[in-house]
Each structure stands twice: as C-alpha cells, then as structure tokens.
Design a protein around this motif. Structure first.
Motif, PDB file in Angstrom:
ATOM      1  N   GLU A 122       0.827  -1.199   0.000  1.00  0.00           N
ATOM      2  CA  GLU A 122       0.000   0.000   0.000  1.00  0.00           C
ATOM      3  C   GLU A 122       0.873   1.265   0.000  1.00  0.00           C
ATOM      4  O   GLU A 122       0.555   2.269  -0.665  1.00  0.00           O
ATOM      5  CB  GLU A 122      -0.942  -0.001   1.202  1.00  0.00           C
ATOM      6  CG  GLU A 122      -2.080  -1.019   1.077  1.00  0.00           C
ATOM      7  CD  GLU A 122      -2.954  -1.072   2.315  1.00  0.00           C
ATOM      8  OE1 GLU A 122      -2.486  -0.615   3.383  1.00  0.00           O
ATOM      9  OE2 GLU A 122      -4.087  -1.590   2.216  1.00  0.00           O
ATOM     10  N   LYS A 123       1.988   1.226   0.761  1.00  0.00           N
ATOM     11  CA  LYS A 123       2.883   2.387   0.788  1.00  0.00           C
ATOM     12  C   LYS A 123       3.538   2.586  -0.575  1.00  0.00           C
ATOM     13  O   LYS A 123       3.665   3.716  -1.073  1.00  0.00           O
ATOM     14  CB  LYS A 123       3.940   2.204   1.869  1.00  0.00           C
ATOM     15  CG  LYS A 123       3.374   2.281   3.277  1.00  0.00           C
ATOM     16  CD  LYS A 123       4.453   2.027   4.311  1.00  0.00           C
ATOM     17  CE  LYS A 123       3.877   2.086   5.727  1.00  0.00           C
ATOM     18  NZ  LYS A 123       4.915   1.812   6.751  1.00  0.00           N
ATOM     19  N   GLN A 128       3.405   5.228  -6.120  1.00  0.00           N
ATOM     20  CA  GLN A 128       3.332   4.804  -7.525  1.00  0.00           C
ATOM     21  C   GLN A 128       4.561   3.988  -7.938  1.00  0.00           C
ATOM     22  O   GLN A 128       5.027   4.050  -9.066  1.00  0.00           O
ATOM     23  CB  GLN A 128       3.183   6.027  -8.437  1.00  0.00           C
ATOM     24  CG  GLN A 128       1.913   6.793  -8.225  1.00  0.00           C
ATOM     25  CD  GLN A 128       1.747   7.940  -9.219  1.00  0.00           C
ATOM     26  OE1 GLN A 128       2.687   8.307  -9.950  1.00  0.00           O
ATOM     27  NE2 GLN A 128       0.548   8.515  -9.240  1.00  0.00           N
ATOM     28  N   MET A 129       5.067   3.188  -6.949  1.00  0.00           N
ATOM     29  CA  MET A 129       6.223   2.332  -7.245  1.00  0.00           C
ATOM     30  C   MET A 129       5.786   0.915  -7.614  1.00  0.00           C
ATOM     31  O   MET A 129       6.595   0.130  -8.099  1.00  0.00           O
ATOM     32  CB  MET A 129       7.173   2.302  -6.035  1.00  0.00           C
ATOM     33  CG  MET A 129       7.769   3.669  -5.722  1.00  0.00           C
ATOM     34  SD  MET A 129       8.840   3.645  -4.286  1.00  0.00           S
ATOM     35  CE  MET A 129      10.173   2.634  -4.881  1.00  0.00           C
ATOM     36  N   VAL A 130       4.545   0.560  -7.326  1.00  0.00           N
ATOM     37  CA  VAL A 130       3.983  -0.726  -7.750  1.00  0.00           C
ATOM     38  C   VAL A 130       2.626  -0.450  -8.363  1.00  0.00           C
ATOM     39  O   VAL A 130       1.976   0.579  -8.089  1.00  0.00           O
ATOM     40  CB  VAL A 130       3.854  -1.728  -6.589  1.00  0.00           C
ATOM     41  CG1 VAL A 130       5.216  -2.098  -6.006  1.00  0.00           C
ATOM     42  CG2 VAL A 130       2.946  -1.153  -5.503  1.00  0.00           C
ATOM     43  N   GLY A 131       2.207  -1.379  -9.179  1.00  0.00           N
ATOM     44  CA  GLY A 131       0.922  -1.208  -9.828  1.00  0.00           C
ATOM     45  C   GLY A 131      -0.246  -1.724  -8.975  1.00  0.00           C
ATOM     46  O   GLY A 131      -0.079  -2.326  -7.905  1.00  0.00           O
ATOM     47  N   GLU A 132      -1.480  -1.479  -9.487  1.00  0.00           N
ATOM     48  CA  GLU A 132      -2.701  -1.913  -8.783  1.00  0.00           C
ATOM     49  C   GLU A 132      -2.794  -3.425  -8.706  1.00  0.00           C
ATOM     50  O   GLU A 132      -3.319  -3.978  -7.734  1.00  0.00           O
ATOM     51  CB  GLU A 132      -3.921  -1.338  -9.517  1.00  0.00           C
ATOM     52  CG  GLU A 132      -5.222  -1.602  -8.787  1.00  0.00           C
ATOM     53  CD  GLU A 132      -6.403  -0.964  -9.487  1.00  0.00           C
ATOM     54  OE1 GLU A 132      -7.544  -1.242  -9.045  1.00  0.00           O
ATOM     55  OE2 GLU A 132      -6.218  -0.224 -10.475  1.00  0.00           O
ATOM     56  N   PHE A 133      -2.251  -4.116  -9.700  1.00  0.00           N
ATOM     57  CA  PHE A 133      -2.292  -5.582  -9.687  1.00  0.00           C
ATOM     58  C   PHE A 133      -1.540  -6.140  -8.487  1.00  0.00           C
ATOM     59  O   PHE A 133      -2.006  -7.049  -7.809  1.00  0.00           O
ATOM     60  CB  PHE A 133      -1.703  -6.127 -10.991  1.00  0.00           C
ATOM     61  CG  PHE A 133      -1.633  -7.628 -11.030  1.00  0.00           C
ATOM     62  CD1 PHE A 133      -2.753  -8.389 -11.283  1.00  0.00           C
ATOM     63  CD2 PHE A 133      -0.419  -8.284 -10.790  1.00  0.00           C
ATOM     64  CE1 PHE A 133      -2.691  -9.759 -11.309  1.00  0.00           C
ATOM     65  CE2 PHE A 133      -0.354  -9.665 -10.806  1.00  0.00           C
ATOM     66  CZ  PHE A 133      -1.485 -10.415 -11.070  1.00  0.00           C
ATOM     67  N   ASP A 134      -0.360  -5.603  -8.190  1.00  0.00           N
ATOM     68  CA  ASP A 134       0.411  -6.064  -7.032  1.00  0.00           C
ATOM     69  C   ASP A 134      -0.336  -5.788  -5.728  1.00  0.00           C
ATOM     70  O   ASP A 134      -0.299  -6.606  -4.788  1.00  0.00           O
ATOM     71  CB  ASP A 134       1.771  -5.369  -7.018  1.00  0.00           C
ATOM     72  CG  ASP A 134       2.688  -5.856  -8.124  1.00  0.00           C
ATOM     73  OD1 ASP A 134       2.490  -7.012  -8.574  1.00  0.00           O
ATOM     74  OD2 ASP A 134       3.579  -5.096  -8.548  1.00  0.00           O
TER      75      ASP A 134
END
Length: 370
Positions: A122-123, A128-134
């Motif tokens: 979540e952090k 914006q370092m990981v996408g919504e899929f992760d």
C-alpha cells in the motif's frame, strides 16, 4: 326248568299289573340360593394391565469411536446429571488437539506476514512504485491467510469437542442400568446397542390399552365427544404392582393415542405418576385401576350369570320355576357382575351355579342377601 321260567314270567306280569294306573312322582324342586335384586349405586373398578416406563429413560452412547478406557460407576449406581460415567482412550484426541493448535499458530503467523506485506504494498502503491495488480494480489493473500486461520481455529474447536466427548457423562439424574460394553472394548457412535441406560424413576408413565368398545362406552358415560375432554373428566387412577401392592401416589390419564392397533382393536392410553420411593422401575409391570360410579344398577354374583358367546343370561324365578333372561352389563371383578339392563326391581334370580339350571326347572328358593 319250564316250571321255573313260568314262575319268572308270572312274577313279572304281577309286577306290571301292580304298577298299572299309577303316575310317576314329580321330581322334587331343586334347592338353590336366590337373590331379590334392587337398584343401587356401585363403584366399579376397571383394571388394565400396564407396562411401566421411566419419564426420563435415556440411552447412553458414544459420540466418537475409541477404546473404552475406564468405567467410572457400577451397574445400578445412582448418578447425577453431568457425572462422568465412561472415559474413552484420550491419547489420539489429545494428539489431534495439539496438531490443531500448531495449525492455528502457523496460520496466525501466515496472516501476520500477509498483513505486513499488504502494508508495504500500500505504501509503495501510494508512491506509484507498484501497480494496482500487485496491491490486489497482496490483499487477496491476506484474505486467504485469514481464511486459513479461521479453518485452523475450526479444526481446533472440533478437536477439543471430540476430546470432551471422550468423557461420557450422565444425561439425567437416575440409576445406571446393565453395561453392554466393558473396559477394553471399542465403542462407536454407529453402534445400535447403547453402552448403558440411565433411568430416572422418580416420575413414571404407565402404558395400557382400552378396547374400542370400552372407549366408546366411556365417552357415553362421561358425556364426552373428544379424547381431550375425556382425559380431563377421568378421575384419579391408582397403580398396583402385579402382586397387588398399591403405589400411594395417585395418577392421571394424560395422553391417548390417535391410532387404533389393527391386530387387537385397542387404543393406547398413558397414565403418569410420581414415584418418589421408586417402587416401580423402568420395564416393570403392573395394573392401573380406574374407578367409575355406576348409578341405578343391579349387582349380582358372577355365579348367577351364564355367558354364551357375546351374550349373558340369568335365571329369574317366576312362579317357582327357572326362566332364562338375557341381561347386559359389566364384569366388575371375579365375584360381581353389574347388570345395566334386563332386570327389574324386585326380581328374584338364582344366585349361584346358574350353569347347572335348566329352563323351567322347579326351584325351591333359599333367599340370599342383597
């Protein structure tokens, strides 16, 4: 020889001649005890054979399978509700509880790890370092870990319940019956035979049957149209042992079957009694007495009656001769017969050995008491 024969024939002819013109004497009147009947009120005790059952008669069976490790009570012992009776081998069930505890601990750790992983995702998603899929995958992983923890906790609860079932306790206050299993034998929930039975004999039911004909007559006697109404109007009843000892506590008929037994044409009735001394036990036999007052009837000895198929007769004495008369009534007991119709006040009847009397027989009266 010829002279002797002539002598015999002559004697016979003289004897016949002497008897000519004489009539045979009438037989003397038979001497019978008679009874002059009068209407009266009579307390009729109807007796019904009864089978006794405890109000609480509970089979004790195993809820889990295992070896019967310990029997905690003796046959015939008095026990309290919740008192341990039997213990099934607990070792495999203790092991199952420990294994379930370990599964809960593992699942709880997995849930904690999944929670930490979700916080990190979540952090990173916020930056914006990981996408919504992760992020969604992390959430699903936590939900799956939570579900596994719930399943492990359910397994632990079931294991603990099974462990509790290894101690079989008495379901009621009562008396332990004969044991059907012994220490070292294996018991199963599917067994058709209980380990034992605990009977609470302080309150009992007496089950008896009444014929359909009698039931119809009782409806008429008590002026009822339904079984519930009849049960309310029935007087208190008394319970006796088969050898005639009376239970001091009176009981009441409180239930009647809605069916008629096809083979016997009878209806099942239940009477309930308090049984503080436990004079009766589950499975005992006895008989129930229902008192009924019959008004304006004739009470005669059983010896005055003749029963032919479904009809009853007495002999009235009319002008010194026996006259058969059909009567209707009820056998009160081995000594008395209650006549409801067929006789009138003041009739004189033969009071004993009616089966030896013939129609029109001359009777010498020996009046008996009413």
């Amino acid at each position: 020889m010829r002279l002797f024969s002539k002598y015999i024939i002559g004697c016979a002819m003289l004897a016949l001649a002497a008897g000519c013109g004489e009539t045979a004497p009438s037989p003397a009147p038979a001497n019978y005890k008679t009874l002059k009947v009068e209407r009266q009120d009579y307390m009729l005790d109807r007796q019904f054979n009864a089978k006794i059952e405890s109000k609480e008669n509970v089979d004790v069976s195993a809820l889990i399978g295992g070896t019967l490790k310990k029997i905690c009570v003796n046959e015939g012992a008095r026990v309290k509700k919740g008192q341990p009776l039997f213990i099934i081998d607990q070792a495999p069930y203790i092991a199952a509880v420990n294994a379930a505890k370990a599964q809960v601990a593992t699942a709880r750790a997995a849930l904690s790890t999944a929670g930490l992983n979700l916080d990190g995702k979540e952090k990173l998603y916020a930056q914006q370092m990981v996408g919504e899929f992760d992020l969604r995958r992390a959430r699903h992983a936590k939900e799956e870990a939570a579900a596994q923890l719930e399943a492990a906790q359910a397994e632990l609860a079931a294991a603990r319940t099974n462990l509790d079932y290894t101690t079989i306790c008495s379901p009621v206050d009562g008396t332990v019956s004969i044991m059907n299993f012994h220490e070292g034998q294996v018991v199963f929930p599917s067994s058709t035979l209980p380990i034992t039975t605990v009977a609470a004999n302080k309150q009992i039911h007496a089950y008896t049957t009444l014929s359909e004909e009698l039931l119809v007559n009782l409806f008429k006697e008590y002026g009822c149209s339904t079984s519930d109404e009849l049960l309310k109007k029935f007087p208190p009843v008394t319970l006796y042992t088969v050898w005639g000892e009376e239970l001091p506590q009176k009981g009441h008929f409180d239930a009647v079957s809605g069916e008629t037994e096809i083979s016997t044409g009878s209806v099942l009735f239940r009477a309930s009694f308090d049984n503080p001394s436990e004079m009766f036990r589950n499975g005992s036999n006895g008989y129930v007495v229902l008192p009924t007052t019959k008004h304006g009837v004739f009470v005669i000895p059983q010896g005055a009656t003749i029963h032919i198929q479904d009809k009853s007769f007495v002999y009235r004495v009319v002008d010194g001769k026996a006259v058969s008369t059909e009567v209707k009534g009820i056998s009160a007991n081995d000594e008395h017969y209650v006549v409801t119709s067929g006789l009138n006040d003041g009739d004189v009847i033969i009071a004993e050995n009616a089966g030896m009397v013939t129609e029109g027989m001359a009777v010498a009266q020996e009046t008996g008491k009413k």
